[in-house]
Design an enzyme around this catalytic site. Sequence first.
Site, PDB file in Angstrom:
ATOM      1  N   GLU A 156       0.876  -1.171   0.000  1.00 54.15           N
ATOM      2  CA  GLU A 156       0.000   0.000   0.000  1.00 54.15           C
ATOM      3  C   GLU A 156       0.907   1.212   0.000  1.00 54.15           C
ATOM      4  O   GLU A 156       1.650   1.452   0.950  1.00 54.15           O
ATOM      5  CB  GLU A 156      -0.904   0.001   1.238  1.00 54.15           C
ATOM      6  N   CYS A 214      -3.513   7.371   5.172  1.00 52.78           N
ATOM      7  CA  CYS A 214      -3.443   7.035   3.754  1.00 52.78           C
ATOM      8  C   CYS A 214      -4.751   7.315   3.032  1.00 52.78           C
ATOM      9  O   CYS A 214      -4.772   7.399   1.803  1.00 52.78           O
ATOM     10  CB  CYS A 214      -3.062   5.566   3.574  1.00 52.78           C
TER      11      CYS A 214
END
Length: 504
Positions: A245, A282
Amino acid sequence: MTTLTTTDPRTGASSDTGIDATDADGVAAITAAAASAFAELRRHPRAWRAGLLRALADGLEADRAALVEAALAETGLPEARLNGELSRSAFQFRLFADAVDEGGYLEAIIDHAGQTALGPGPDVRRMLVPIGPVAVFGASNFPFAFSVIGGDTASALAAGNPVVVKAHSSHLVTSQRSYESLSQAAAAYGAPAGTLGIVYGQQAGAQLVADPRITAVGFTGSLSTGRILQGIIDERETPIPFYGELSSLNPLVITPGAAAQRTAAIGEGLYASVTGSAGQLCTKPGVAFVPAGAEGDALVADVVARAQGAAAQTLLNSRIHGAFDEIRVRLIEEGGARSLVAPHAGEDGFSLTPAVLEIDAAAVTAAVAEEAFGPLVVIVRYAALDEVRRALQAVPHSLTATLHSEPEETGVRGDLTDAVEDLVGRIVYNGYPTGVRVSWAMNHGGPWPATNTQHTSVGVTAIRRFLRPLAWQDAPADVLPVELRDGAVDVPRRVDGVLELASA
């Protein structure tokens, strides 16, 4: 041996941790122990594994005070946030225990031998099996939920694999204490030595990824570091999956109707989403599309006023703090954004106030679509929805997209959904993308560079990353897993093309 240091971001003061960087021999010994543990772990029934996961959750709860205390000194995150994150970590272990008990994740299938449209067919039985020792890299912004005790660890263990964690340099003591909590609970439960391991130091992380006993890597961090790790994997004799990620801008679009009807509410919600955890999430909406005109002006003014009145927030480390204004200036000088609110450094540690930039939709290019880790948002002003569609093409693919609209704006909402569905892994309606529910249906992933995988790193289906399919053809019953033997079983499965529920 190199003794590693830790830094309190609230003050900027560094201190020795007493933790030595793991050398090459140490990494090899840890991965060898993990490989040995795997041979035993894969023989345990699902009920045993579910019990292990629940024991790990109980161990974390018992050590809550010490874990939160360590994280406070290494992250500067609020105590309430850290307690919530620790609760989330314990919940994840228990949720995966429930999933292991239920057994649907195995995708068990039986095709009995018999006549088919293509002639006689053999007996074939298939399900997912664990892949082997998994390397997990801790994340800077989640000392619990995406680090030693995070979802990658929980899902890999649930699948039946041992885990070796690379501790993040920003919270070494927190990582060490988290590992000790898990390893002590695992040992008390009766898990084999090597079920859990941990390494420290940048070089140890590289050696871990290169180690031939490691079968997959889970990583949450920067795109640049992710590319380095992928490069190491590419040099291995045997390639392995890399679940990274990496980067996400998370566009948020506000329709004219929403801007007019919910001006203050959206201003408040957008600001909170951008600045929560000092913008170090994020899923933070890094770019927000706001319509031109009086209603849009009022919404922007609301966000600006909140940012101008905000106190400085602590960032996680000196690297993030130093890069923040470099990126902000680059967005202005190279991207053409206008500064509405400039940040100011706080008096202590790695702290600063929020920043707000603005640009016209027609001027949006890749140069202004760069992720800025921290409390910064780029507001994009548009006069027509076609401008939004064109500007979205300059925004890198992301984990999320958010759409704010009014009930009567069905056509606009449908068009915007069509515009973003190929660009992201989750679409949020009339809400905010920060705060990722841990559940069966959640998808926390997206097209590159958000992630490099078709899978999620949050929720039950994250377990799929650490499993592989295996088929048994014409196998004697005694060599088959119990889930693939004829008769009543406690998992759902597809038998001769028909889906059957678990037997009571």
